[in-house]
Design an enzyme around this catalytic site. Structure first.
Site, PDB file in Angstrom:
ATOM      1  N   HIS A 179      33.996  38.264  38.723  1.00  7.36           N
ATOM      2  CA  HIS A 179      34.500  37.731  39.994  1.00  7.36           C
ATOM      3  C   HIS A 179      35.554  38.637  40.630  1.00  7.36           C
ATOM      4  O   HIS A 179      35.897  38.454  41.795  1.00  7.36           O
ATOM      5  CB  HIS A 179      35.091  36.337  39.770  1.00  7.36           C
ATOM      6  CG  HIS A 179      34.035  35.303  39.463  1.00  7.36           C
ATOM      7  ND1 HIS A 179      33.651  34.348  40.371  1.00  7.36           N
ATOM      8  CD2 HIS A 179      33.268  35.099  38.367  1.00  7.36           C
ATOM      9  CE1 HIS A 179      32.706  33.587  39.844  1.00  7.36           C
ATOM     10  NE2 HIS A 179      32.457  34.017  38.618  1.00  7.36           N
ATOM     11  N   ASP A 389      41.246  42.551  46.204  1.00  5.41           N
ATOM     12  CA  ASP A 389      40.724  41.219  45.891  1.00  5.41           C
ATOM     13  C   ASP A 389      39.217  41.329  45.705  1.00  5.41           C
ATOM     14  O   ASP A 389      38.549  42.036  46.478  1.00  5.41           O
ATOM     15  CB  ASP A 389      41.027  40.265  47.070  1.00  5.41           C
ATOM     16  CG  ASP A 389      41.210  38.826  46.623  1.00  5.41           C
ATOM     17  OD1 ASP A 389      40.632  38.459  45.582  1.00  5.41           O
ATOM     18  OD2 ASP A 389      41.928  38.076  47.313  1.00  5.41           O
TER      19      ASP A 389
HETATM   20  O1  F6P Z   1      39.630  35.076  40.651  1.00  3.86           O
HETATM   21  C1  F6P Z   1      39.748  35.087  39.296  1.00  3.86           C
HETATM   22  C2  F6P Z   1      40.255  33.791  38.704  1.00  3.86           C
HETATM   23  O2  F6P Z   1      40.272  33.899  37.307  1.00  3.86           O
HETATM   24  C3  F6P Z   1      39.430  32.597  39.103  1.00  3.86           C
HETATM   25  O3  F6P Z   1      38.280  32.472  38.331  1.00  3.86           O
HETATM   26  C4  F6P Z   1      40.414  31.483  38.937  1.00  3.86           C
HETATM   27  O4  F6P Z   1      40.092  30.359  39.690  1.00  3.86           O
HETATM   28  C5  F6P Z   1      41.688  32.088  39.424  1.00  3.86           C
HETATM   29  O5  F6P Z   1      41.557  33.480  39.150  1.00  3.86           O
HETATM   30  C6  F6P Z   1      42.917  31.460  38.780  1.00  3.86           C
HETATM   31  O6  F6P Z   1      43.091  31.940  37.492  1.00  3.86           O
HETATM   32  P1  F6P Z   1      43.584  31.139  36.222  1.00  3.86           P
HETATM   33  O7  F6P Z   1      42.384  30.545  35.584  1.00  3.86           O
HETATM   34  O8  F6P Z   1      44.216  32.207  35.396  1.00  3.86           O
HETATM   35  O9  F6P Z   1      44.547  30.091  36.662  1.00  3.86           O
END
Ligand code: F6P
Length: 479
Positions: A179, A389
């Site tokens: 992602h 990003d």
């Molecule tokens: O964009 C990457 C990501 O890991 C997403 O999958 C997730 O929603 C966001 O960052 C927040 O991350 P975390 O799971 O570390 O709170």
């Protein structure tokens, strides 16, 4: 807790029905919620977001399971069913939370994969924990999988899972989607465990990226550091297997956001916001997780430059509303950026505010989708200006919500969304004067240009929603 409505979404294509699908992601698609009022309520609530709403209906149809972490350290809950899907929690100890999640995932890989905008730390104890935890996710997936079933692994926290799973289930169809960006060779090369990570990913049949750039970086790294053989731009050969590497830009549930944009209650809430902030003032909105990659500090600097330029102007001064969603607060770089942003907001408000009227309204909190949609409708300009990003879905949610066809999107060149949303005002977030100029241009853009640009953005986003994204990936995986 009252029963939640089931996530809707389009059904999968007939060819895929019946084939079992297991999703493996760092987090489960639910969070444990406890509310004190009205009356004590507690239970698992579906997490918001496009990925979850796209995958839940597919999983329901394909008798699937979702493997992930519940969000709390210590003993994992027993497997349970939620909205017709088997959820299998993976356990993380307090030590693993520190070494695997806060450490290797978010203080090594996260900064390294985002152009090293903060210094990535390379610690062997973090790496060892990453290996252990990835093995655990793979074991749990193997336990849930029927012979020949399909597994879709998500994101940077789990890059070793495809190969670990391949060892246990040689006949499985294994897909992996990253992602976040896959970094350029000169940055990736710094990683002491670069070969192991690539070998982990090469256990998959299909490896997906947000952009062509990410795909290219991965293919180059796999050839250089893992001895993969390049068959063509999108196909590698490694240890007698073929691996497809392709870009699949993720999207949102366009219809759901458009429905929110047309919802009378949401519209009336947006009118309330406009009344409160002052009808004569234009609103620039920023909505981000409070993460140093999002460039909030540079955005504030650009806004300050704009205010400074307008000091002697007769135009009513604009207001910047910054919604900063709390994130990874235990990591020092995150605590530091929060402090920096908040003290800068105070400084700008002190300098340019008048009694009862601050140029920046700052909120440090999560907001739900309806409230967010009301802010999108109220905003004349949405500023999405990250330093790097993977995609940035806020940039797609804003046009989708603007069923009125108005509003201007100012978008960083360095996010995945910029490759598709070419009718936004594209900015280099490191160029403060350039960004200030783009804010000025966005605020003064005439209605015809605003509508033309917004119309193209909406068409683009409507043409490839998150359901098409998931179907496209799974179709390649099950081919
Ligand atoms: O964009 C990457 C990501 O890991 C997403 O999958 C997730 O929603 C966001 O960052 C927040 O991350 P975390 O799971 O570390 O709170």
């Amino acid at each position: 807790m009252t029963e939640e409505p089931q996530a809707k979404g389009r059904p999968t294509s007939p060819g895929e029905r019946g084939k079992q699908l297991v999703v493996v992601a760092n987090r489960l698609p639910v969070s444990w919620i406890e509310r004190e009022s009205p009356g004590r309520q507690y239970g698992w609530e579906t997490s918001p977001g496009g990925l979850v709403s796209a995958l839940l209906p597919i999983l329901r149809e394909r008798a699937g399971a979702w493997i992930g972490w519940s969000g709390a350290a210590g003993q994992a809950p027993e497997p349970f069913d939620h909205q017709g899907i088997r959820l299998r929690p993976v356990q993380l100890s307090a030590e693993e939370l520190e070494l695997f999640y806060l450490g290797f995932s978010n203080a090594t890989l996260w900064p390294l994969y985002h152009d090293s905008v903060r210094f990535p730390e390379f610690r062997r104890s973090w790496w060892r924990s990453y290996v252990d935890v990835n093995q655990r996710y793979a074991e749990e997936a193997a336990r849930s999988l029927e012979d020949g079933g399909t597994v879709w692994v998500h994101d940077y926290q789990l890059q070793l899972v495809p190969a670990a799973l391949r060892e246990r289930c040689p006949n499985a169809h294994i897909g992996f989607f990253l992602h976040i960006p896959f970094p350029p060779g000169e940055l990736f090369a710094q990683l002491p465990w670069r070969r192991q990570l690539l070998e982990g990913l090469l256990g998959a049949d299909v490896v997906g990226f947000q952009t062509e750039l990410g795909r290219r970086n991965f293919v180059t790294a796999a050839v250089r550091y893992a001895d993969a053989r390049r068959i063509d731009d999108e196909v590698l050969e490694w240890r007698g297997r073929r691996i497809v590497a392709r870009s699949y830009p993720i999207s949102i549930d366009f219809t759901a956001f458009a429905e929110l944009g047309a919802d009378p209650a949401v519209r009336s809430r947006s009118e309330e916001i406009r009344d409160r902030l002052g009808r004569e003032r234009k609103i620039i909105l920023g909505v981000d997780r409070l993460d140093y990659t999002k460039g909030i500090d540079k955005r504030l600097k650009a806004f300050e430059t704009l205010l400074a330029r307008r000091v002697n102007s007769d135009l009513p001064s604009p207001v910047l509303v910054q919604i900063a969603v709390p994130s990874r607060e235990l990591i020092p770089d995150y605590a530091e950026i929060r402090e920096r942003v908040e003290s800068y907001v105070g400084q700008i408000n002190g300098e340019y505010g008048t009694l009862g009227r601050a140029p920046i309204e700052y909120h440090y909190k999560s907001i739900d989708q309806r409230e967010l949609a009301a802010w999108y409708l109220a905003a004349d300009v949405l500023a999405v200006t990250p330093l790097r990003d993977g995609m940035n879905l806020v940039a797609k949610e804003y046009p989708a919500t603007r069923v009125d066809g108005d509003g201007v999107l100012v978008l960083s060149e360095f996010c995945g969304a910029a490759h598709e949303l070419v009718d936004a005002l594209l900015v280099n977030p490191h160029d403060v004067d350039g960004m200030a100029h783009s804010f000025e241009r966005a605020l003064s853009m005439d209605e015809e240009e605003r509508r033309t640009r917004m119309g193209s953005l909406r068409d683009q986003i409507a043409s490839t929603d998150v359901y098409a994204w998931a179907e496209g990936f799974l179709e390649d995986l099950n081919r």
